[in-house]
Every structure is written in structure tokens, then in C-alpha cells.
Design a protein around this motif. Structure first.
Motif, short mmCIF file in Angstrom:
data_model
loop_
_atom_site.label_atom_id
_atom_site.label_comp_id
_atom_site.label_asym_id
_atom_site.label_seq_id
_atom_site.Cartn_x
_atom_site.Cartn_y
_atom_site.Cartn_z
N ASP A 92 0.86 -1.18 0.00
CA ASP A 92 0.00 0.00 0.00
C ASP A 92 0.90 1.23 0.00
N ARG A 93 0.61 2.17 -0.90
CA ARG A 93 1.44 3.37 -1.02
C ARG A 93 0.59 4.61 -0.82
N PHE A 94 1.24 5.64 -0.27
CA PHE A 94 0.54 6.86 0.09
C PHE A 94 1.35 8.08 -0.35
N TRP A 95 0.74 8.89 -1.21
CA TRP A 95 1.38 10.09 -1.71
C TRP A 95 1.49 11.10 -0.59
N PRO A 96 2.58 11.83 -0.49
CA PRO A 96 3.70 11.97 -1.43
C PRO A 96 4.88 11.03 -1.18
N ALA A 97 4.70 10.04 -0.35
CA ALA A 97 5.79 9.10 -0.03
C ALA A 97 5.78 7.85 -0.90
N SER A 98 4.86 7.77 -1.84
CA SER A 98 4.68 6.55 -2.65
C SER A 98 5.98 5.96 -3.16
N PHE A 99 6.85 6.81 -3.69
CA PHE A 99 8.11 6.36 -4.26
C PHE A 99 9.30 6.99 -3.54
N GLY A 100 9.05 7.56 -2.38
CA GLY A 100 10.08 8.28 -1.64
C GLY A 100 11.12 7.38 -1.00
N LEU A 101 12.33 7.91 -0.94
CA LEU A 101 13.43 7.26 -0.23
C LEU A 101 13.91 8.10 0.94
N GLY A 108 11.14 25.51 7.65
CA GLY A 108 10.26 26.30 6.80
C GLY A 108 9.70 25.48 5.65
N ALA A 109 9.75 26.08 4.47
CA ALA A 109 9.23 25.43 3.27
C ALA A 109 10.11 24.26 2.85
N CYS A 110 9.51 23.34 2.12
CA CYS A 110 10.27 22.21 1.57
C CYS A 110 11.15 22.71 0.42
N PRO A 111 12.40 22.30 0.39
CA PRO A 111 13.23 22.66 -0.77
C PRO A 111 12.77 21.87 -2.00
N THR A 112 13.03 22.42 -3.17
CA THR A 112 12.66 21.76 -4.42
C THR A 112 13.41 20.44 -4.58
N ASN A 113 14.67 20.45 -4.17
CA ASN A 113 15.53 19.26 -4.23
C ASN A 113 16.27 19.13 -2.92
N ASN A 119 11.66 16.82 -4.76
CA ASN A 119 10.61 16.92 -3.75
C ASN A 119 9.32 16.36 -4.36
N SER A 120 8.74 15.37 -3.72
CA SER A 120 7.49 14.80 -4.22
C SER A 120 6.28 15.38 -3.49
N GLY A 121 6.52 16.15 -2.41
CA GLY A 121 5.42 16.79 -1.72
C GLY A 121 5.64 16.84 -0.22
N ARG A 122 4.68 17.44 0.42
CA ARG A 122 4.74 17.61 1.87
C ARG A 122 3.47 17.03 2.48
N TYR A 123 3.62 16.42 3.65
CA TYR A 123 2.48 16.01 4.45
C TYR A 123 2.72 16.55 5.85
N LYS A 124 1.86 17.43 6.29
CA LYS A 124 1.99 18.11 7.56
C LYS A 124 3.38 18.72 7.67
N LYS A 125 4.22 18.24 8.55
CA LYS A 125 5.52 18.86 8.75
C LYS A 125 6.68 18.19 8.01
N PHE A 128 8.90 15.04 1.54
CA PHE A 128 9.31 13.74 0.98
C PHE A 128 10.03 13.95 -0.34
N PHE A 129 11.00 13.08 -0.59
CA PHE A 129 11.84 13.19 -1.77
C PHE A 129 11.99 11.82 -2.41
N GLN A 130 11.94 11.82 -3.75
CA GLN A 130 12.03 10.55 -4.47
C GLN A 130 13.12 10.61 -5.52
N PRO A 131 13.68 9.45 -5.84
CA PRO A 131 14.70 9.38 -6.88
C PRO A 131 14.04 9.42 -8.25
#
Length: 142
Positions: A92-101, A108-113, A119-125, A128-131
Motif C-alpha cells: 500500500d502506497r501513500f502520496w507523497p511518499a509513494s516512491f520516496g526514499l 520552513g518550506a520544503c526545498p525543491t531538491n 521533492n514529491s510533496g509535503r504532508y503536515k511537517k 518527501f523526496f524521491q529518486p
């Protein structure tokens, strides 16, 4: 049946990690931590070439999880947390961590990379980042 090999002690280990890293983010946040953990076992790429089990993933050095250094991590796994861990092991996978490592909690804000990972997205605090698929095709295979 899981998307990775596991035994019952490893399920409990993953459950403890998920709780220690993201209990404040609720069940969905904990599931996302589980996604990252399972993806690291699947990956066989980048920082995770020698990670073949949940045990190795949880205690990876360097590059592992800060929670393993805190007493809270060493509490007994709760049944509700064990069920969440089973869900991620089943695939079972959940965005934004679906493919995250990777994930982390910025001030503050999530960096782009982050370390050249998108960066695949943010959930609360947590951010998440994916290859890329070309760097880590096995992460995207299930």
C-alpha cells in the motif's frame, strides 16, 4: 504476502520506527514513513545498495533514522502500529511518499531538491523526496 521479505520481528521493528518518526503526523504520516522504509529495502540503488532487509534499513549507518537513537523507539510495538506496518509491507502506497526514499522536517518550506532528489510533496511537517526512475527503477516496480 509482502513486496519485500520480512518476518514478524521485522514487522514490529518497522511499526516502532513508523511510530517514533511520525506519530505526531497521525496514521497517514506513519504510513508514509513505512513507505519510505519499504522503498529503501526495494531500491538497491543510491544510498541503499546494501539494504536487503527491514532490520538493515532501520539501523543503516550512516543515513539511517534519528528515531533509533531515542528511547521512544524502543517501546513495544502496539497492535495498531503493527497493522499499519503490514499495510506498507503489502505494498500500500501513500502520496507523497509513494516512491520516496527520504523525508525530513524542515524549519520552513520544503526545498525543491534535497541531495539532488526531487521533492514529491509535503504532508503536515514532513517533506518527501524521491529518486528518478532511471536512478532507482525498482522503487517504481510495484
Amino acid at each position: 504476502m509482502g513486496v519485500i521479505a520480512y518476518n514478524e520481528e521485522q514487522v514490529k521493528l518497522l511499526a516502532r520506527l513508523m511510530r517514533a518518526e511520525a506519530e505526531g503526523e497521525g496514521q497517514l504520516g506513519m504510513l508514509m514513513v513505512g513507505n519510505v522504509g519499504v522503498n529503501r529495502v526495494l531500491a538497491n540503488c543510491l544510498d541503499f545498495k546494501k539494504i536487503r532487509s527491514l532490520q538493515q534499513m532501520v539501523f543503516q549507518t550512516p543515513g539511517g533514522f534519528e528515531a533509533t537513537q531515542k528511547g521512544y523507539f524502543y517501546q513495544r510495538a502496539r497492535e495498531s502500529d503493527i497493522e499499519l506496518a503490514r499495510r506498507t509491507i503489502r505494498g500500500d502506497r501513500f502520496w507523497p511518499a509513494s516512491f520516496g526514499l527520504w523525508f525530513f522536517r524542515p524549519a520552513g518550506a520544503c526545498p525543491t531538491n534535497w541531495y539532488n532528489q526531487k521533492n514529491s510533496g509535503r504532508y503536515k511537517k514532513h517533506c518527501f523526496f524521491q529518486p528518478s526512475g532511471s536512478d532507482c527503477p525498482k522503487v517504481f516496480s510495484i
